[in-house]
Design a protein around this motif. Sequence first.
Motif, short mmCIF file in Angstrom:
data_model
loop_
_atom_site.label_atom_id
_atom_site.label_comp_id
_atom_site.label_asym_id
_atom_site.label_seq_id
_atom_site.Cartn_x
_atom_site.Cartn_y
_atom_site.Cartn_z
N PHE A 203 0.80 -1.22 0.00
CA PHE A 203 0.00 0.00 0.00
C PHE A 203 0.84 1.27 0.00
O PHE A 203 0.36 2.33 -0.41
CB PHE A 203 -0.93 0.02 1.22
N GLY A 204 2.07 1.21 0.46
CA GLY A 204 2.90 2.40 0.56
C GLY A 204 3.25 2.69 2.01
O GLY A 204 2.62 2.19 2.94
N HIS A 205 4.27 3.51 2.20
CA HIS A 205 4.76 3.79 3.55
C HIS A 205 3.97 4.93 4.20
O HIS A 205 3.33 5.73 3.53
CB HIS A 205 6.25 4.14 3.47
N PRO A 206 4.00 5.00 5.53
CA PRO A 206 3.18 5.99 6.25
C PRO A 206 3.51 7.42 5.85
O PRO A 206 4.66 7.78 5.63
CB PRO A 206 3.54 5.73 7.72
N TYR A 207 2.46 8.22 5.77
CA TYR A 207 2.58 9.65 5.48
C TYR A 207 2.06 10.38 6.71
O TYR A 207 0.86 10.36 6.98
CB TYR A 207 1.74 9.98 4.25
N ARG A 208 2.96 11.01 7.45
CA ARG A 208 2.56 11.65 8.70
C ARG A 208 3.02 13.10 8.73
O ARG A 208 3.91 13.51 7.99
CB ARG A 208 3.16 10.89 9.90
N SER A 209 2.41 13.86 9.60
CA SER A 209 2.79 15.25 9.77
C SER A 209 4.27 15.37 10.07
O SER A 209 4.79 14.68 10.95
CB SER A 209 1.97 15.88 10.91
#
Length: 221
Positions: A203-209
Amino acid sequence: MNSYAPLPDSPPAVPRTRPAAHNASNDPEYVAKYRLAIALMKGLGDDDPRNFRNQANVHCAYCEGSYHYTMDKKVDGFIDGIPKEIQVHSSWLFYPFHRWYLYFYERILADLIQDPTFALPFWNWDAPEGMYMPAIFEDDPILNPLYDANRNAKQRVLGTVLDLNYHGTDDNTSDDDTIIRNNLFTMHSQMLSISSTDWCSFFGHPYRSGYQPNPGAGNIE
């Protein structure tokens, strides 16, 4: 003041079957509906958010640096106040964003032709016969609203097996059987093997603030 059309009502509980694009040309009724829906979408006014170009802009807005956010505090070494781009590619945002994007795009088309059963076609890379430019997009370049003259000329030659691993500039000199085998291998390795063992790689790697854009694309992308 621009007047915006409301979202179409939620579709009724009827089956909607997405056909494989390479088979769609065998169903003249479906082709007629698809062409009419796209023609109507392209014919909407420029200030209508359902307009074909505006629908394209919805996508571009989230992958071309149109939106940014700023941080309230220092996180992972990033200084607050510096705008960070909101990007829906190369992260775990890719899959949910595009699923919703296509869902509403499909609903708009169905609403325009007043057919709640209408569904978009899909590109069936699992079948060798689906590895060619679908005929519904190529015939009748004058009257067919699905035709796009800007498509890569090398990819639209009749009888050309398309390379799933094509990156825009590379030329595949392999024979057709080799390209087909490589396509099937890619589908199996990226859609089945990895998805069952490592959801982050799929799904892809985490995108966080606080993260810079593009933390890592998944195989689904």
